[in-house]
Design a protein around this motif. Structure first.
Motif, short mmCIF file in Angstrom:
data_model
loop_
_atom_site.label_atom_id
_atom_site.label_comp_id
_atom_site.label_asym_id
_atom_site.label_seq_id
_atom_site.Cartn_x
_atom_site.Cartn_y
_atom_site.Cartn_z
N GLY A 124 -31.05 -5.50 12.02
CA GLY A 124 -31.68 -6.18 10.89
C GLY A 124 -32.37 -5.28 9.90
N HIS A 129 -25.15 3.21 7.26
CA HIS A 129 -25.99 3.31 8.48
C HIS A 129 -25.24 4.06 9.56
N ILE A 163 -34.43 -11.90 13.35
CA ILE A 163 -33.86 -11.32 12.12
C ILE A 163 -33.77 -12.44 11.09
N GLY A 192 -19.72 -11.23 7.83
CA GLY A 192 -20.86 -10.54 8.45
C GLY A 192 -21.98 -10.31 7.45
N THR A 193 -22.96 -9.56 7.92
CA THR A 193 -24.21 -9.41 7.16
C THR A 193 -24.52 -7.95 6.92
N ASP A 220 -17.76 1.21 12.01
CA ASP A 220 -19.03 0.57 11.65
C ASP A 220 -20.18 1.47 12.09
N ASN A 266 -28.01 -13.56 8.01
CA ASN A 266 -28.10 -13.81 9.45
C ASN A 266 -29.53 -14.14 9.86
N GLU A 297 -29.64 -0.73 11.00
CA GLU A 297 -28.90 -1.83 10.37
C GLU A 297 -28.49 -2.89 11.38
N ARG A 332 -25.24 -17.66 10.67
CA ARG A 332 -24.81 -16.92 9.48
C ARG A 332 -25.05 -17.87 8.32
N HIS A 343 -17.95 -4.13 16.47
CA HIS A 343 -18.86 -4.70 17.48
C HIS A 343 -18.13 -5.03 18.79
C1 LIG Z 1 -27.96 -8.62 11.16
C2 LIG Z 1 -26.71 -8.16 11.83
C3 LIG Z 1 -27.05 -7.56 13.15
C4 LIG Z 1 -25.96 -7.19 10.97
C5 LIG Z 1 -24.55 -6.89 11.39
N1 LIG Z 1 -23.98 -6.08 10.37
C6 LIG Z 1 -22.79 -5.50 10.45
O1 LIG Z 1 -22.07 -5.59 11.42
C7 LIG Z 1 -22.36 -4.67 9.26
N2 LIG Z 1 -21.49 -3.67 9.64
C8 LIG Z 1 -23.75 -8.17 11.59
O2 LIG Z 1 -23.67 -8.65 12.73
O3 LIG Z 1 -23.20 -8.71 10.61
#
Ligand SMILES: CC(C)C[C@H](NC(=O)CN)C(=O)O
Length: 463
Positions: A167, A97, A377, A413-414, A130, A210, A164, A340, A442
């Motif tokens: 969600g 992404h 999400i 993470g997700t 990321d 998530n 991404e 999570r 993040h």
């Molecule tokens: C659903 C979340 C916003 C996805 C996010 N994904 C990532 O950071 C993957 N690089 C997360 O907060 O895990």
């Protein structure tokens, strides 16, 4: 010859950094609707890059998203590309992404977040790790073959999205609709949207899901002066904080009834695997900058990071948050929190458990204010079979480039779309992390180390 490829990659470092600089300069923040034009531009840039390399590229329209005010907004198109269609070769599909989380210098960045800045071998910028540099690594791997006029050992497809971080809106439906077209000849899916656990290279075999909630409490018609009205009205913020406080105990136990019922038991085999991972709890603590962690034992800490559910409270919309001392009673506040979740939890069940719980504790407050709970999400967790030949190939590539065995890790993470890929396409997925353990995803000062980026790109060549 692999040595020609490696030389090509070595010789093009500056170009790679320049392309990353151009990509990071695009504020492709998918959570901010005012930045949507930037996101559209980002998808066009990805399409253009792949087209220039000779790929068969499509920008797939995935429809619109509904905004909270009732209006709708076009989702960024998904870029698909194909290099080679030899029926005698396997086909791998690389997913990534190019949208990012929000970032502002005032958040505490040492450099401008959208101006890629190199300091001591690290490239600082929002989205550097990321997931813009990892996406580019996979693009550069194919580009090297094309530039040297070398036959690709596999057919390569790309699926690059722009939602991404919120969600993967619209992507589930696109994957379902392209199951018998784009995905019909895909044998394996590769994702590099995660990081190593330590300084050792790793392969990732699981991610948490998530469930992201908005809990809105609405009271008076408008904000009120707390001196004039304080003590006479039941304040929405007090209600909100009261109910948020019933989600998780100070020691980390989730208090929502039934929430852990579906969590898969922690097996002896898993315990042993975690025990064998090299991971220093004390340096982890120091790096985060906290005095105390929830668990000091390595196995327990990793288990709570990867395979137990948790609740995090992210923010309150409508709350006064400027540096001054405004004495307001906010009329409407929205708490944002997420859970999570891990195998075998189901977002639909979590949604009901959370909604019922919040309404029940709110009812006990006998507040005249109105509570609305919405799950924004609902991304499922993902788990791979590490005995699959994909992981054997991954381990061999890591061993050849780094001369060490890869850590087999999970990710706290997700990656919302991982489970959909698995369920809908029924193809096997491997996650090959191209991020360092300290990349600050993040967070402030997100970065990608040039060394990690370069070496993992080579793993891609060898994979
Ligand atoms: C659903 C979340 C916003 C996805 C996010 N994904 C990532 O950071 C993957 N690089 C997360 O907060 O895990």
């Amino acid at each position: 010859m692999i040595s020609n490829l490696i030389k090509y990659v070595d010789d093009h470092q500056e170009e790679y950094v320049q392309t990353l600089r151009e990509w990071v300069a695009v504020e492709s923040d998918s959570s901010d609707v005012t930045k949507r034009a930037e996101l559209y531009r980002m998808m066009d840039m990805v399409g253009e890059k792949l087209r220039k390399m000779g790929g068969k590229v499509e920008l797939v329209d995935i429809g619109e998203e509904q905004l909270p005010d009732g209006s709708s907004l076009a989702l960024p198109k998904v870029v698909t590309a194909q290099f080679g269609s030899d029926v005698n070769k396997p086909t791998v599909c690389v997913y990534g992404h190019v949208d990012v989380q929000p970032a502002q210098k005032e958040d505490g960045w040492a450099t401008e977040p959208y101006n890629l800045t190199e300091i001591n071998g690290n490239l600082y910028g929002r989205g550097a790790s990321d997931n813009k540099a990892p996406v580019l690594a996979w693009i550069h791997a194919v580009e090297a073959f094309k530039a040297l006029d070398m036959d690709l050992p596999v057919n390569v497809k790309y699926l690059i999205e722009g939602m991404e971080e919120t969600g993967s809106n619209g992507l589930d439906a696109m994957i379902k609709s392209q199951k018998s077209t784009f995905f019909s000849d895909v044998d394996y899916i590769i994702i590099s949207d995660c990081g190593w656990l330590s300084k050792r290279p790793a392969l990732t075999y699981g991610t948490r899901g998530n469930c992201y909630f908005f809990a809105e409490v609405e009271g008076p018609k408008q904000d009120l002066h707390s001196g004039v009205y304080g003590g006479t009205v039941i304040e929405p913020m007090t209600d909100l904080i009261g109910i948020l406080d019933t989600l998780i105990s100070p020691s980390g136990t989730i208090l929502i009834p039934g929430i852990r019922d579906a969590v898969a038991p922690f097996s002896d085999e898993e315990w042993k695997m975690y025990q064998d991972i090299e991971f220093d709890v004390e340096s982890y603590r120091e790096k985060i900058g906290v005095e105390q962690l929830m668990y000091n034992n390595k196995v327990e800490l990793l288990a709570h990071r990867w395979r137990h559910p948790t609740v995090s409270i992210h923010g309150i919309n409508g709350a006064f948050s400027a540096p001054g001392t405004k004495t307001v009673i906010p009329a409407k506040v929205t708490g944002k929190f997420s859970i999570r979740q891990v195998p075998d939890m189901d977002p639909a069940v979590v949604e009901k458990q959370v909604t019922d719980h919040l309404h029940s504790v709110f009812a006990k407050r006998k507040s005249p204010n109105k509570l609305k709970v919405k799950m924004i999400i609902g991304a499922k967790p993902w788990l791979a079979d590490i005995k699959h030949s994909l992981y054997e190939a991954g381990k061999a590539a890591v061993k050849r480039v780094f001369n060490v065995d890869a850590d087999m890790i999970r990710e706290g993470g997700t990656i919302p779309i991982a489970r959909t890929f698995q369920d809908v396409t029924e193809k096997s997925i491997i996650m090959l992390p191209i991020g360092g353990f300290d990349d600050g995803l993040h967070s402030q000062n997100e970065k990608m180390s040039t060394k990690t980026w370069h070496y993992v790109l080579m793993c891609g060549l060898l994979y």
